[in-house]
Design a protein around this motif. Structure first.
Motif, short mmCIF file in Angstrom:
data_model
loop_
_atom_site.label_atom_id
_atom_site.label_comp_id
_atom_site.label_asym_id
_atom_site.label_seq_id
_atom_site.Cartn_x
_atom_site.Cartn_y
_atom_site.Cartn_z
N ALA A 34 0.82 -1.22 0.00
CA ALA A 34 0.00 0.00 0.00
C ALA A 34 0.85 1.26 0.00
CB ALA A 34 -0.94 -0.01 1.21
N ASP A 35 2.12 1.17 0.45
CA ASP A 35 2.99 2.35 0.52
C ASP A 35 3.81 2.55 -0.75
OD1 ASP A 35 2.19 2.73 3.19
OD2 ASP A 35 3.70 1.28 3.87
N LEU A 36 3.77 1.61 -1.67
CA LEU A 36 4.62 1.69 -2.87
C LEU A 36 4.35 2.92 -3.74
CD1 LEU A 36 5.01 -2.02 -3.98
CD2 LEU A 36 6.83 -0.43 -3.38
N PRO A 37 3.12 3.48 -3.78
CA PRO A 37 2.93 4.69 -4.59
C PRO A 37 3.83 5.86 -4.19
CG PRO A 37 0.81 3.69 -4.15
CD PRO A 37 1.83 2.92 -3.34
N ALA A 38 4.51 5.77 -3.03
CA ALA A 38 5.47 6.81 -2.66
C ALA A 38 6.70 6.78 -3.57
CB ALA A 38 5.90 6.63 -1.20
N PRO A 235 6.53 -19.14 -7.22
CA PRO A 235 7.73 -18.63 -6.58
C PRO A 235 8.90 -18.62 -7.57
CG PRO A 235 7.19 -20.82 -5.75
CD PRO A 235 6.06 -20.41 -6.65
N PRO A 236 9.91 -17.76 -7.32
CA PRO A 236 10.10 -16.91 -6.15
C PRO A 236 9.14 -15.74 -6.13
CG PRO A 236 11.82 -16.47 -7.77
CD PRO A 236 11.06 -17.65 -8.28
N PRO A 237 8.87 -15.21 -4.91
CA PRO A 237 7.84 -14.19 -4.77
C PRO A 237 8.22 -12.87 -5.42
CG PRO A 237 9.04 -14.44 -2.72
CD PRO A 237 9.50 -15.55 -3.63
N MET A 238 7.20 -12.15 -5.85
CA MET A 238 7.32 -10.78 -6.35
C MET A 238 6.15 -10.00 -5.78
SD MET A 238 8.30 -11.26 -10.38
CE MET A 238 7.07 -12.54 -10.64
N VAL A 239 6.29 -8.68 -5.76
CA VAL A 239 5.17 -7.82 -5.39
C VAL A 239 4.54 -7.33 -6.68
CG1 VAL A 239 4.47 -5.64 -4.33
CG2 VAL A 239 6.18 -7.08 -3.21
N SER A 240 3.24 -7.55 -6.84
CA SER A 240 2.56 -7.06 -8.04
C SER A 240 1.47 -6.08 -7.65
CB SER A 240 1.98 -8.22 -8.85
OG SER A 240 1.01 -8.93 -8.11
N GLU A 241 1.35 -5.03 -8.43
CA GLU A 241 0.29 -4.04 -8.29
C GLU A 241 -0.46 -3.96 -9.60
OE1 GLU A 241 1.88 -0.19 -6.51
OE2 GLU A 241 3.73 -1.19 -7.16
N PHE A 246 -4.39 5.82 -16.23
CA PHE A 246 -4.50 7.27 -16.37
C PHE A 246 -4.18 7.99 -15.06
CE2 PHE A 246 -7.34 5.29 -19.48
CZ PHE A 246 -6.81 5.81 -20.65
N THR A 247 -4.78 7.57 -13.97
CA THR A 247 -4.53 8.21 -12.68
C THR A 247 -3.27 7.69 -12.01
OG1 THR A 247 -5.82 6.63 -11.37
CG2 THR A 247 -7.01 8.47 -12.39
N ARG A 248 -2.80 6.50 -12.42
CA ARG A 248 -1.64 5.82 -11.85
C ARG A 248 -1.85 5.40 -10.39
NH1 ARG A 248 2.61 6.46 -15.61
NH2 ARG A 248 1.56 6.89 -17.57
N GLU A 249 -3.10 5.32 -9.96
CA GLU A 249 -3.40 4.87 -8.60
C GLU A 249 -3.65 3.37 -8.59
OE1 GLU A 249 -6.76 7.12 -7.36
OE2 GLU A 249 -5.66 9.00 -7.15
N GLN A 250 -3.33 2.73 -7.47
CA GLN A 250 -3.58 1.30 -7.33
C GLN A 250 -5.08 1.02 -7.38
OE1 GLN A 250 -1.78 0.21 -3.60
NE2 GLN A 250 0.28 0.05 -4.43
N GLY A 256 -6.46 -2.76 -15.16
CA GLY A 256 -5.38 -1.81 -14.99
C GLY A 256 -4.09 -2.35 -15.58
N VAL A 257 -3.01 -1.60 -15.40
CA VAL A 257 -1.69 -2.00 -15.90
C VAL A 257 -0.94 -2.73 -14.80
CG1 VAL A 257 0.54 -1.16 -16.75
CG2 VAL A 257 -1.57 -0.12 -17.57
N LEU A 258 -0.30 -3.82 -15.16
CA LEU A 258 0.46 -4.62 -14.20
C LEU A 258 1.80 -3.95 -13.91
CD1 LEU A 258 0.72 -7.34 -12.62
CD2 LEU A 258 1.82 -8.26 -14.68
N VAL A 259 2.10 -3.79 -12.63
CA VAL A 259 3.37 -3.23 -12.16
C VAL A 259 3.97 -4.23 -11.18
CG1 VAL A 259 4.45 -1.35 -10.85
CG2 VAL A 259 2.58 -0.85 -12.44
N VAL A 260 5.26 -4.57 -11.34
CA VAL A 260 5.87 -5.59 -10.49
C VAL A 260 7.15 -5.08 -9.85
CG1 VAL A 260 4.91 -7.54 -11.79
CG2 VAL A 260 7.13 -6.60 -12.42
N THR A 261 7.45 -5.64 -8.69
CA THR A 261 8.70 -5.38 -7.98
C THR A 261 9.32 -6.73 -7.63
OG1 THR A 261 7.89 -3.30 -7.05
CG2 THR A 261 9.74 -4.36 -5.93
N THR A 262 10.53 -6.97 -8.12
CA THR A 262 11.23 -8.22 -7.79
C THR A 262 11.86 -8.10 -6.41
OG1 THR A 262 13.19 -7.40 -8.95
CG2 THR A 262 11.67 -8.78 -10.19
N LEU A 263 12.10 -9.24 -5.77
CA LEU A 263 12.51 -9.24 -4.37
C LEU A 263 13.82 -9.98 -4.16
CD1 LEU A 263 9.05 -10.02 -2.72
CD2 LEU A 263 10.19 -7.79 -2.86
N ALA A 264 14.61 -9.47 -3.21
CA ALA A 264 15.82 -10.15 -2.75
C ALA A 264 15.40 -11.26 -1.76
CB ALA A 264 16.74 -9.15 -2.07
N PRO A 265 16.15 -12.33 -1.66
CA PRO A 265 17.46 -12.60 -2.28
C PRO A 265 17.37 -13.25 -3.66
CG PRO A 265 16.93 -14.39 -0.79
CD PRO A 265 15.77 -13.42 -0.69
#
Length: 421
Positions: A34-38, A235-241, A246-250, A256-265
């Motif tokens: 929920a904090d990723l839009p920062a 797996p391995p896990p990722m964070v997907s939004e 247009f508004t770029r809000e979750q 909507g458009v898929l946005v991903v964040t890969t994770l360590a390790p």
């Protein structure tokens, strides 16, 4: 997941020049999804142009580099390195996750050569390169038709839809029933297999086909779920939004458009933080079996007819899904058809262009002026299919703000890309 996300952000700011400059101390406020839009998005064009500064450590100090095949309008490719430490962490996670799964045969993975190769294959998995040659077809048949040295046979196949279709056509054209090989499951990669081809392949091979969603930049695919019909990440896990284009809000439901964040390790060499994939997806209901919300791919945002007011009206996948099941529609020649390895006419991409308006141009295998009744039937069926798939298109027509125009063309009219703006 929150702990892995914070660890990933700390690693990225400490080790990766691009994120150190870009994120500053903003990442410290991120405690969960929920904090990723920062944090800002990372577009494909940015990742390609900044890929040297996206590396953790000194460039050239890694092995197992994979060229993802992802490119921008400049034609430059995005290369995503994988380190031995990442591979080890992933292997250990998969071994723990699937420790109770007993495989009774080999998995054959057919990899497109232009996507590059990792360092070898996992235990129980054979890897063969896919090239547009008769030799690749013969190698595939050989690997399926005989036991491996340990006496076990190939029981599962993972390959791109662009290889699965001509392979199936090649077997059928030679009077060979693929079901004789005893394959029990087929998983696809690359672009989506149409409903027509999926049904044909399942009948020919006598097994279930799971149409998977994958991006070669990412460490894992999303599999089609038997329980809910939507896709969930392996797996391995990722964070997907999923974010409003247009508004770029979750968003928590809808498209909507898929946005991903890969994770360590599991990904540390080139972290992708809020990576804007450009893929439209539809969120499903929460799946009781997976205990998570899945998504369904709808195609590229740039290739769809979508507006902030009306939402998604036409998905290019919905168009191709319908057209691939119609023998009246012309197709681009598949490379193996051009080489004369497989019969011509049915494995290439269907010929259509989708433009703003919305306007849909479809090339036929016959002159619609000569066979007007057949052309009219096709046009009406296509229009009904798209209106049923997206009520927003019907609302657009009723409001008087526009309507879908379908133009049917004679053979040879469309020679360029299948979608154009």
């Amino acid at each position: 997941m929150s702990g892995l996300l914070q660890t990933t952000l700390a690693h990225a700011v400490r080790e990766v020049p691009f994120y150190r400059r870009r994120l500053g101390r903003r990442w410290e406020r991120v405690r969960g999804v929920a904090d990723l839009p920062a944090l800002p998005f990372l577009t494909k064009a940015q990742a390609i142009s900044q890929q040297r500064s996206l590396l953790a450590g000194k460039p050239g100090g890694f092995v197992g580099t994979i060229s993802s095949g992802t490119h921008h309008s400049t034609g430059e490719l995005l290369q995503v390195p994988r380190s031995p430490a990442e591979a080890l962490a992933t292997r250990e996670l998969l071994a723990q996750t699937f420790r109770h799964v007993k495989a009774d045969g080999w998995v054959l993975e057919v990899r497109a050569a232009h996507h590059g190769f990792s360092e070898g294959a996992e235990p129980g998995r054979l890897v063969m390169p896919w090239t547009y040659t008769a030799q690749a077809l013969r190698l595939f048949e050989q690997l399926l038709s005989r036991p491996q040295p340990d006496g076990r046979r190939v029981r599962s196949v993972v390959l791109g839809a662009g290889a699965l279709m001509p392979l199936t056509s090649w077997f059928l054209s030679r009077g060979i029933e693929p079901r004789k090989f005893g394959v029990r499951a087929i998983g696809t990669t690359s672009f989506r297999l149409s409903a027509h081809w999926k049904a044909l392949v399942e009948d020919a091979w006598g097994c279930r086909v799971r149409d998977n969603f994958s991006l070669s930049e990412l460490p894992a695919p999303a599999l089609e779920c038997d329980a809910c019909g939507f896709h969930h990440w392996l797996p391995p896990p990722m964070v997907s939004e999923v974010v409003d284009p247009f508004t770029r809000e979750q968003v928590k439901r809808g498209v909507g458009v898929l946005v991903v964040t890969t994770l360590a390790p599991y990904v540390t060499t080139m972290p992708l933080i809020r990576y804007w994939t450009g893929d439209l997806v539809e969120l499903g209901p929460r799946c009781a079996a997976a205990k998570a919300t899945g998504f369904r791919p709808l195609g590229r945002f740039e290739q769809a007819i979508v507006s902030q007011r009306d939402g998604l009206m036409i998905s290019p996948l919905k168009v191709s899904d319908f057209l691939e099941g119609r023998p009246e529609v012309a197709r681009h020649a598949h490379p193996l058809e051009t080489l004369g390895v497989i019969p011509q006419g049915d494995c290439g991409a269907v010929k259509f262009e989708l433009t703003r308006g919305p306007k849909l141009r479809v090339e036929l295998r016959f002159d619609p002026m000569i066979f007007s009744e057949a052309a009219r039937d096709l046009g009406e069926a296509l229009g009904a299919h798209l209106l049923k798939a997206r009520p927003a298109l019907r609302r657009l027509e009723r409001s008087g703000r526009g309507e879908l125009e379908i133009v049917l063309l004679r053979p040879g009219s469309l020679t360029k890309s299948w979608v154009k703006f």
